[in-house]
Scaffold this motif. Structure first.
Motif, PDB file in Angstrom:
ATOM      1  N   ILE A   1     -20.546 -12.276  25.333  1.00 65.07           N
ATOM      2  CA  ILE A   1     -19.759 -12.839  26.425  1.00 65.07           C
ATOM      3  C   ILE A   1     -20.014 -12.013  27.683  1.00 65.07           C
ATOM      4  N   SER A   2     -20.270 -12.667  28.782  1.00 63.97           N
ATOM      5  CA  SER A   2     -20.565 -11.959  30.026  1.00 63.97           C
ATOM      6  C   SER A   2     -19.282 -11.455  30.685  1.00 63.97           C
ATOM      7  N   GLY A   3     -19.448 -10.485  31.581  1.00 61.75           N
ATOM      8  CA  GLY A   3     -18.323  -9.967  32.346  1.00 61.75           C
ATOM      9  C   GLY A   3     -17.748  -8.674  31.828  1.00 61.75           C
ATOM     10  N   VAL A   4     -18.199  -8.199  30.658  1.00 58.61           N
ATOM     11  CA  VAL A   4     -17.669  -6.956  30.097  1.00 58.61           C
ATOM     12  C   VAL A   4     -18.188  -5.772  30.918  1.00 58.61           C
ATOM     13  N   PRO A   5     -17.327  -4.850  31.342  1.00 55.12           N
ATOM     14  CA  PRO A   5     -17.801  -3.700  32.128  1.00 55.12           C
ATOM     15  C   PRO A   5     -18.738  -2.814  31.319  1.00 55.12           C
ATOM     16  N   SER A   6     -19.489  -1.971  32.023  1.00 51.76           N
ATOM     17  CA  SER A   6     -20.348  -0.993  31.364  1.00 51.76           C
ATOM     18  C   SER A   6     -19.490   0.021  30.605  1.00 51.76           C
ATOM     19  N   VAL A   7     -19.982   0.437  29.449  1.00 46.90           N
ATOM     20  CA  VAL A   7     -19.256   1.391  28.619  1.00 46.90           C
ATOM     21  C   VAL A   7     -20.135   2.610  28.363  1.00 46.90           C
ATOM     22  N   VAL A   8     -19.502   3.719  27.994  1.00 44.25           N
ATOM     23  CA  VAL A   8     -20.208   4.913  27.552  1.00 44.25           C
ATOM     24  C   VAL A   8     -20.301   4.829  26.029  1.00 44.25           C
ATOM     25  N   ALA A   9     -21.407   4.309  25.531  1.00 41.25           N
ATOM     26  CA  ALA A   9     -21.571   4.090  24.093  1.00 41.25           C
ATOM     27  C   ALA A   9     -22.277   5.287  23.476  1.00 41.25           C
TER      28      ALA A   9
ATOM     29  N   GLN B   1      -1.845 -20.125  27.039  1.00 34.74           N
ATOM     30  CA  GLN B   1      -1.594 -20.601  28.397  1.00 34.74           C
ATOM     31  C   GLN B   1      -2.450 -19.886  29.446  1.00 34.74           C
ATOM     32  N   ASN B   2      -2.659 -18.545  29.276  1.00 36.38           N
ATOM     33  CA  ASN B   2      -3.326 -17.798  30.347  1.00 36.38           C
ATOM     34  C   ASN B   2      -4.727 -17.289  29.996  1.00 36.38           C
ATOM     35  N   ARG B   3      -5.116 -17.333  28.732  1.00 44.60           N
ATOM     36  CA  ARG B   3      -6.450 -16.958  28.247  1.00 44.60           C
ATOM     37  C   ARG B   3      -6.823 -15.514  28.599  1.00 44.60           C
ATOM     38  N   LEU B   4      -5.839 -14.627  28.682  1.00 42.04           N
ATOM     39  CA  LEU B   4      -6.109 -13.233  28.994  1.00 42.04           C
ATOM     40  C   LEU B   4      -6.446 -12.441  27.736  1.00 42.04           C
ATOM     41  N   VAL B   5      -7.511 -11.650  27.841  1.00 40.85           N
ATOM     42  CA  VAL B   5      -7.991 -10.780  26.772  1.00 40.85           C
ATOM     43  C   VAL B   5      -7.930  -9.342  27.267  1.00 40.85           C
ATOM     44  N   TYR B   6      -7.415  -8.439  26.443  1.00 40.51           N
ATOM     45  CA  TYR B   6      -7.310  -7.021  26.774  1.00 40.51           C
ATOM     46  C   TYR B   6      -8.253  -6.241  25.870  1.00 40.51           C
ATOM     47  N   PHE B   7      -8.941  -5.250  26.409  1.00 45.94           N
ATOM     48  CA  PHE B   7      -9.870  -4.459  25.604  1.00 45.94           C
ATOM     49  C   PHE B   7      -9.909  -3.037  26.133  1.00 45.94           C
ATOM     50  N   SER B   8     -10.146  -2.096  25.237  1.00 42.33           N
ATOM     51  CA  SER B   8     -10.257  -0.688  25.616  1.00 42.33           C
ATOM     52  C   SER B   8     -11.707  -0.254  25.470  1.00 42.33           C
TER      53      SER B   8
ATOM     54  N   ARG C   1     -10.028 -12.891  31.966  1.00 40.12           N
ATOM     55  CA  ARG C   1      -9.686 -14.244  31.536  1.00 40.12           C
ATOM     56  C   ARG C   1     -10.916 -14.890  30.880  1.00 40.12           C
ATOM     57  N   LEU C   2     -10.772 -15.299  29.631  1.00 39.98           N
ATOM     58  CA  LEU C   2     -11.861 -15.945  28.912  1.00 39.98           C
ATOM     59  C   LEU C   2     -11.979 -17.390  29.358  1.00 39.98           C
ATOM     60  N   ASN C   3     -13.163 -17.777  29.812  1.00 40.17           N
ATOM     61  CA  ASN C   3     -13.314 -19.158  30.291  1.00 40.17           C
ATOM     62  C   ASN C   3     -13.217 -20.156  29.134  1.00 40.17           C
ATOM     63  N   GLU C   4     -13.026 -21.405  29.465  1.00 39.93           N
ATOM     64  CA  GLU C   4     -12.811 -22.438  28.445  1.00 39.93           C
ATOM     65  C   GLU C   4     -14.008 -22.581  27.515  1.00 39.93           C
ATOM     66  N   GLN C   5     -15.188 -22.275  28.015  1.00 39.90           N
ATOM     67  CA  GLN C   5     -16.397 -22.388  27.201  1.00 39.90           C
ATOM     68  C   GLN C   5     -16.567 -21.191  26.249  1.00 39.90           C
TER      69      GLN C   5
ATOM     70  N   THR D   1     -17.705 -18.255  27.105  1.00 30.00           N
ATOM     71  CA  THR D   1     -18.966 -17.591  27.408  1.00 30.00           C
ATOM     72  C   THR D   1     -18.819 -16.428  28.376  1.00 30.00           C
ATOM     73  N   ALA D   2     -17.693 -16.329  29.060  1.00 30.67           N
ATOM     74  CA  ALA D   2     -17.562 -15.311  30.101  1.00 30.67           C
ATOM     75  C   ALA D   2     -16.114 -14.864  30.255  1.00 30.67           C
ATOM     76  N   LEU D   3     -15.956 -13.589  30.621  1.00 27.74           N
ATOM     77  CA  LEU D   3     -14.683 -13.050  31.071  1.00 27.74           C
ATOM     78  C   LEU D   3     -14.725 -12.944  32.586  1.00 27.74           C
ATOM     79  N   THR D   4     -13.704 -13.458  33.239  1.00 28.44           N
ATOM     80  CA  THR D   4     -13.630 -13.412  34.688  1.00 28.44           C
ATOM     81  C   THR D   4     -12.364 -12.671  35.102  1.00 28.44           C
ATOM     82  N   GLU D   5     -12.224 -12.402  36.389  1.00 26.38           N
ATOM     83  CA  GLU D   5     -11.042 -11.736  36.949  1.00 26.38           C
ATOM     84  C   GLU D   5     -10.755 -10.414  36.233  1.00 26.38           C
ATOM     85  N   ILE D   6     -11.812  -9.654  35.957  1.00 23.57           N
ATOM     86  CA  ILE D   6     -11.668  -8.387  35.246  1.00 23.57           C
ATOM     87  C   ILE D   6     -10.908  -7.381  36.117  1.00 23.57           C
ATOM     88  N   SER D   7      -9.929  -6.730  35.531  1.00 22.14           N
ATOM     89  CA  SER D   7      -9.231  -5.641  36.219  1.00 22.14           C
ATOM     90  C   SER D   7      -8.921  -4.538  35.223  1.00 22.14           C
TER      91      SER D   7
END
Length: 378
Positions: free
Chosen positions: A82-90, A107-114, A131-135, A137-143
């Motif tokens: 899924i696109s939109g995930v920030p860069s991580v220190v792996a 209702q809001n399609r919000l996903v939280y991740f650490s 926010r996970l899009n309806e398809q 395929t992408a996370l948007t409005e990342i904060s």
């Protein structure tokens, strides 16, 4: 307080020797107090999967430590990342880690991740939402809603489980970063703490208000919590926490309390040296249960399904070093018994989640990681 050790008889009366006597063709069928368990592979090809959450339609979101989130279909097929995930220190224990859906996801399609991210001076655990899009395929409005401070030059002990409580506040587990363990006793920073924030990152009004405590801190004196779940009846948070050599713990972190690390511990250092001042001290909380030797507990869930009626409200915890699934029977706020399951599975169990079908789903933390389904054997 209960203690577990090698050779201890399981809570259900199943002996370690009996498990060892299982025939070779029983590798996918395992004994338990509720009858034989079957374990089947739902999906494979995941690179060190870490967190799992079910979408409302029965598909699964899974994080992979190198920095990907994928959807696992009901047929076991993996989506592209899924696109939109920030860069991580792996590096080391770091990467893309815990995962939770907003309580109002439908209702809001919000996903939280650490995840572990780079900072000036090192790195640390951060929590973001998107926010996970309806398809799908992408996370948007990342904060980014939380950053563990201070940054530390370490690739160890990021914690990283995310659990919403009944008020809608979000618990975040963060580790002591290994090299900074004494800071777990400093309530002014985020090292070795339980964090509680609002979904937007603000501080809940009912967090502890103690002199010298950062406002987002719920409890202190933790080493590295990698399992966390709410009790389905009481709403109390239960956690599974890594120690060093011996002393992994089950706790129920309460507001404003100190859980002792590294002043007290039931384990010793990897060098064999003593840790802290002993196993108890006034003003510091005792664990409800501890393991000696350690099993490296990870993801946790309470069982509320109907496939195993006798296991209702049991706490299940995965084990990494122990390569098994552990079931705890709970009475009030006490551990009444431990049952070790799937002891010959040969997989590092990183997460355990109850599916919408009332079965248990596990993540194996391997280079070719899997989603495994546990069901009653037919």
């Amino acid at each position: 307080m209960r203690r577990s050790s090698v050779g201890w008889v399981l809570g259900a009366g199943i002996f370690v020797a009996a498990l060892a006597a299982q025939p070779a063709d029983a590798q996918q069928r395992y004994p338990s107090s509720a009858g034989e368990l079957a374990v089947e592979t739902v999906a494979s090809g995941l690179e060190h999967p870490w967190g799992l959450a079910f979408l409302p339609d029965g598909r699964m979101l899974v994080t992979e430590r190198p920095g990907r989130i994928r959807i696992v279909g009901k047929d076991g097929r993996l989506s592209p990342a899924i696109s939109g995930v920030p860069s991580v220190v792996a590096r080391g224990q770091g990467g893309l880690l815990g995962l939770a859906l907003d309580p109002a996801f439908a209702q809001n399609r919000l996903v939280y991740f650490s995840f572990s991210d780079a900072r000036s001076g090192g790195n640390g655990t951060s929590v973001a939402r998107g926010r996970l899009n309806e398809q799908g395929t992408a996370l948007t409005e990342i904060s980014v809603i939380f950053r563990q401070m201070p940054a530390v030059a370490s690739n160890m002990h990021f914690g990283s489980r995310l659990v919403f409580d009944r008020t809608g506040a979000l618990f975040v587990t963060v580790g002591d970063r290994y090299s900074q363990r004494d800071q777990a006793q400093n309530p002014a920073n985020h090292i070795g703490k339980m964090i509680r924030i609002r979904p937007d990152g603000n501080v809940p009004a009912d967090n502890p208000k103690k002199p010298g405590w950062a406002p987002e801190i719920w409890s202190i004196g933790h080493r590295n919590i990698q399992g966390a779940a709410l009790h389905p009846q009481t709403g109390q948070l239960w956690t599974a926490e890594h120690a060093a050599r011996g002393g992994d713990e089950i706790n129920t972190p309460k507001a404003g309390l100190n859980y002792g690390w590294p002043v007290i511990s039931y384990g010793i250092d990897y060098s064999g040296a003593k840790i802290g001042e002993g196993t108890a001290k006034p003003g510091l909380e005792q664990p409800l249960f501890y393991w000696d030797p350690s099993i490296a507990p990870s993801g946790a869930t309470f069982y509320t399904g109907t496939a195993w009626p006798g296991w209702k409200n049991s706490l299940f915890v995965g084990a990494l070093a122990g390569s098994m699934l552990v079931r705890f029977s709970i009475e009030s706020e006490k551990v009444a018994g431990e049952e070790r399951l799937l002891t010959h599975i040969g997989e590092r169990i990183r997460d355990v989640v109850q599916g919408p079908d009332g079965l248990l789903y596990l993540l194996s933390d391997e280079a070719n990681g899997k989603v495994l389904r546990v069901r009653p054997a037919r």
